[in-house]
Design a protein around this motif. Structure first.
Motif, PDB file in Angstrom:
ATOM      1  N   ASP A 229      -1.762  15.379   7.362  1.00 54.25           N
ATOM      2  CA  ASP A 229      -0.574  15.860   7.018  1.00 54.25           C
ATOM      3  C   ASP A 229       0.752  15.270   7.557  1.00 54.25           C
ATOM      4  O   ASP A 229       1.366  14.721   6.524  1.00 54.25           O
ATOM      5  N   ARG A 230       0.673  14.886   8.688  1.00 51.29           N
ATOM      6  CA  ARG A 230       1.870  14.383   9.431  1.00 51.29           C
ATOM      7  C   ARG A 230       1.814  12.581   8.983  1.00 51.29           C
ATOM      8  O   ARG A 230       3.005  12.357   8.572  1.00 51.29           O
ATOM      9  N   VAL A 231       0.911  12.092   8.996  1.00 52.79           N
ATOM     10  CA  VAL A 231       0.843  10.635   8.503  1.00 52.79           C
ATOM     11  C   VAL A 231       1.205  10.359   7.298  1.00 52.79           C
ATOM     12  O   VAL A 231       1.877   9.351   6.778  1.00 52.79           O
ATOM     13  N   VAL A 232       0.663  11.339   6.362  1.00 56.04           N
ATOM     14  CA  VAL A 232       0.923  10.902   4.699  1.00 56.04           C
ATOM     15  C   VAL A 232       2.278  11.541   4.643  1.00 56.04           C
ATOM     16  O   VAL A 232       2.981  10.939   3.896  1.00 56.04           O
ATOM     17  N   ALA A 233       2.766  12.598   5.361  1.00 56.15           N
ATOM     18  CA  ALA A 233       4.019  12.764   5.331  1.00 56.15           C
ATOM     19  C   ALA A 233       5.158  11.700   5.531  1.00 56.15           C
ATOM     20  O   ALA A 233       6.159  11.331   5.156  1.00 56.15           O
ATOM     21  N   ARG A 234       4.930  11.075   6.744  1.00 54.43           N
ATOM     22  CA  ARG A 234       5.587  10.078   7.141  1.00 54.43           C
ATOM     23  C   ARG A 234       5.809   8.689   6.285  1.00 54.43           C
ATOM     24  O   ARG A 234       6.502   8.192   5.895  1.00 54.43           O
ATOM     25  N   ALA A 235       4.485   8.387   5.709  1.00 58.10           N
ATOM     26  CA  ALA A 235       4.476   7.376   4.546  1.00 58.10           C
ATOM     27  C   ALA A 235       5.449   7.768   3.470  1.00 58.10           C
ATOM     28  O   ALA A 235       5.943   7.094   2.687  1.00 58.10           O
ATOM     29  N   ARG A 236       5.275   8.923   2.868  1.00 55.26           N
ATOM     30  CA  ARG A 236       6.192   9.398   1.626  1.00 55.26           C
ATOM     31  C   ARG A 236       7.558   9.541   2.129  1.00 55.26           C
ATOM     32  O   ARG A 236       8.567   9.220   1.231  1.00 55.26           O
ATOM     33  N   THR A 237       7.941   9.877   3.354  1.00 58.54           N
ATOM     34  CA  THR A 237       9.395   9.795   3.688  1.00 58.54           C
ATOM     35  C   THR A 237       9.774   8.400   3.677  1.00 58.54           C
ATOM     36  O   THR A 237      10.975   8.088   3.351  1.00 58.54           O
ATOM     37  N   GLN A 238       9.068   7.267   3.851  1.00 52.56           N
ATOM     38  CA  GLN A 238       9.413   5.950   3.879  1.00 52.56           C
ATOM     39  C   GLN A 238       9.474   5.433   2.337  1.00 52.56           C
ATOM     40  O   GLN A 238       9.829   4.258   2.064  1.00 52.56           O
ATOM     41  N   GLY A 239       9.002   6.312   1.287  1.00 53.07           N
ATOM     42  CA  GLY A 239       9.091   6.098  -0.081  1.00 53.07           C
ATOM     43  C   GLY A 239       7.602   5.589  -0.463  1.00 53.07           C
ATOM     44  O   GLY A 239       7.998   5.207  -1.987  1.00 53.07           O
ATOM     45  N   HIS A 240       6.664   5.372   0.088  1.00 55.97           N
ATOM     46  CA  HIS A 240       5.456   5.025  -0.521  1.00 55.97           C
ATOM     47  C   HIS A 240       4.698   6.366  -1.208  1.00 55.97           C
ATOM     48  O   HIS A 240       4.758   7.497  -0.759  1.00 55.97           O
ATOM     49  N   GLU A 241       4.600   6.235  -2.604  1.00 52.14           N
ATOM     50  CA  GLU A 241       3.778   7.332  -3.053  1.00 52.14           C
ATOM     51  C   GLU A 241       2.144   6.994  -2.500  1.00 52.14           C
ATOM     52  O   GLU A 241       1.851   5.645  -2.307  1.00 52.14           O
ATOM     53  N   VAL A 242       1.441   7.761  -2.502  1.00 51.50           N
ATOM     54  CA  VAL A 242       0.188   7.814  -2.167  1.00 51.50           C
ATOM     55  C   VAL A 242      -0.891   8.296  -2.878  1.00 51.50           C
ATOM     56  O   VAL A 242      -0.793   9.163  -3.832  1.00 51.50           O
ATOM     57  N   LEU A 243      -2.124   7.795  -2.664  1.00 56.95           N
ATOM     58  CA  LEU A 243      -3.407   8.338  -3.187  1.00 56.95           C
ATOM     59  C   LEU A 243      -4.241   8.822  -2.538  1.00 56.95           C
ATOM     60  O   LEU A 243      -4.348   8.355  -0.969  1.00 56.95           O
ATOM     61  N   LEU A 244      -5.223   9.653  -2.713  1.00 61.70           N
ATOM     62  CA  LEU A 244      -6.439  10.101  -1.831  1.00 61.70           C
ATOM     63  C   LEU A 244      -7.631   9.350  -2.192  1.00 61.70           C
ATOM     64  O   LEU A 244      -7.967   9.303  -3.409  1.00 61.70           O
ATOM     65  N   GLN A 245      -8.148   8.835  -1.306  1.00 61.31           N
ATOM     66  CA  GLN A 245      -9.617   7.969  -1.592  1.00 61.31           C
ATOM     67  C   GLN A 245     -10.811   8.847  -1.668  1.00 61.31           C
ATOM     68  O   GLN A 245     -11.032   9.697  -0.454  1.00 61.31           O
ATOM     69  N   VAL A 246     -11.623   8.825  -2.377  1.00 63.64           N
ATOM     70  CA  VAL A 246     -12.916   9.924  -2.694  1.00 63.64           C
ATOM     71  C   VAL A 246     -14.137   9.283  -2.362  1.00 63.64           C
ATOM     72  O   VAL A 246     -14.439   8.247  -3.255  1.00 63.64           O
ATOM     73  N   PRO A 247     -14.622   9.343  -1.361  1.00 69.68           N
ATOM     74  CA  PRO A 247     -15.940   8.704  -1.125  1.00 69.68           C
ATOM     75  C   PRO A 247     -16.989   8.837  -1.956  1.00 69.68           C
ATOM     76  O   PRO A 247     -17.269   9.964  -2.344  1.00 69.68           O
ATOM     77  N   MET A 248     -17.571   7.839  -2.634  1.00 66.76           N
ATOM     78  CA  MET A 248     -18.831   7.841  -3.639  1.00 66.76           C
ATOM     79  C   MET A 248     -19.916   7.108  -3.297  1.00 66.76           C
ATOM     80  O   MET A 248     -19.728   6.287  -2.618  1.00 66.76           O
TER      81      MET A 248
END
Length: 415
Positions: A229-248
């Motif tokens: 939660d915290r790491v992704v929030a930091r990335a989004r604060t820097q302006g990066h849109e994010v994806l969730l990787q799903v293991p297959m």
């Protein structure tokens, strides 16, 4: 001279004197030994401290006169607002309410009677130094929407998962990086999107990617990291849109095991969708899901279709990382109306600086031919370094770096 002196053997008087002096010295030494040095030192230190306290209490300036500068600030009459009140002083309860709500001065009253002309988008308040007037100056908006948006989540067995809002708003549009304001001369430039995946597991690698890569680069996070939660929030604060990787499931599973809750071709569609929900509840704010390994799973239409249908139903996009030539993701996405992208080039299939630079040049050529192209890389130090260097010069070569969401077809709002 006495008779005794005459009868005493020569030298005996001197010897007796020496013995007497030695005895006195030994006695004096023993007296010194009885004196303990510690109490003496303690008493001396106490006297020094007492003297210092006394000095501070008696002297007006114990620091010895540090320099102090004093200046007089001349007041200026505040500028008057149209209502006659000084600027910054509300002239009525309504103006006080407007100020509390962030309204610009002069915004009280109905529209057309001193109504504010503040811009709808992001702006910066600039104060005119001579008049005191506050002007709202629009700026380019590149901040991502806060996550999670309460309209876009619902409670499921494994936690809060994304959904399409009642008004049709999708997480994909809401959490994407806002479309950049492109100068007229650049609007025709071919667009390139780059996704860097495998983030969230190595703290150092993740921090390096967030710090070095420009915000136009989309970041994909694996679901197994700590404090996501915290790491992704930091990335989004820097302006990066994010994806969730799903293991297959890969072809060599279980020898090559992506991790817990991996989607498998041997499970039922309900079981795989339940596992998908487990992944979707890891952190908020992603625009979609991306494949993580999965060469066998993405080649099986019967296993993949229910998962992609659920991704579409929840208003998310689907990214195929381009690592498997046997993938049927594009065909299934077309039938479901899924917002979809497939990486055109895996940038670090050979993880060396020369190979990555060559892959980036190939990506440029593809973008020039098609109008846009997507590259995918993993969060290796060499990959982050080469992509960061390339991104600094890409516009000078006639290409525009954009987030992934700016290169994909929007699809429809659900299935």
């Amino acid at each position: 001279m006495s008779v005794d002196d005459l009868q005493r053997p020569l030298g005996t008087a001197q010897e007796a004197a020496k013995r007497s002096a030695g005895a006195r010295l030994r006695a004096f030494g023993k007296g010194l030994a009885r004196v303990r040095p510690l109490p003496v030192i303690t008493v001396a230190a106490g006297l020094v401290v007492a003297a210092a306290i006394g000095w501070i209490g008696v002297v007006d300036d114990p620091l010895g006169g540090e320099p102090i500068a004093r200046t007089r600030i001349e007041g200026t009459a505040p500028a008057a607002t149209p209502s006659g009140a000084p600027a910054g002083v509300p002239s009525s309860p309504q103006s006080t309410a407007n100020a509390a709500a962030g309204a610009a001065p002069g915004a009280e009253g109905p529209a057309g009677e001193g109504a504010s002309s503040a811009p709808d988008g992001p702006s910066v308040a600039v104060i005119d130094g001579r008049s005191g007037k506050i002007n709202d100056v629009p700026v380019a908006g590149d901040r991502l929407a806060p996550a999670p948006d309460p309209r876009l989540v619902e409670k499921a067995r494994h936690g809060a998962v994304p959904r399409i809002a009642a008004d049709g708003t999708r997480p994909f549009e809401t959490y994407a990086r806002p479309a950049p304001a492109i100068a007229p001369g650049k609007s025709a430039m071919p667009r390139i999107a780059i996704v860097v995946g495998g983030l969230g597991i190595s703290a150092n690698g993740t921090s390096e990617a967030i710090a070095k890569l420009p915000p136009e680069v989309t970041l994909a996070f694996a679901p197994y990291g700590t404090d996501l939660d915290r790491v992704v929030a930091r990335a989004r604060t820097q302006g990066h849109e994010v994806l969730l990787q799903v293991p297959m499931e890969p072809f060599d599973y279980p020898d090559n095991d992506p991790g817990p809750q991996t989607l498998l071709t041997t499970l039922t569609s309900d079981q795989n969708v339940d596992r998908l929900h487990w992944f979707l509840a890891r952190f908020p704010g992603f625009i979609g899901v991306a494949t993580y390994m999965g060469a066998r799973f993405t080649s099986s239409e019967s296993a993949l279709a229910p998962v992609m249908r659920e991704v579409t139903r929840r208003g998310l996009m689907f990214l195929d990382d381009g690592s498997s030539q046997r993938s049927v993701t594009r065909e299934i996405a077309g039938g479901l109306g899924t917002t979809f992208a497939r990486a055109d080039v895996v940038l670090d299939a050979a993880a060396s600086p020369v190979a990555i630079d060559n892959a980036l040049m190939r990506l440029e050529r593809m973008a020039g031919e098609r109008g846009s192209a997507v590259g995918f890389a993993t969060a290796l130090p060499v990959s982050i370094d080469r992509v960061a260097r390339w991104a600094k010069e890409v516009e000078t070569r006639g290409y525009l770096l954009v987030p992934l969401s700016a290169t994909v077809a929007r699809g429809k709002k659900g299935a």
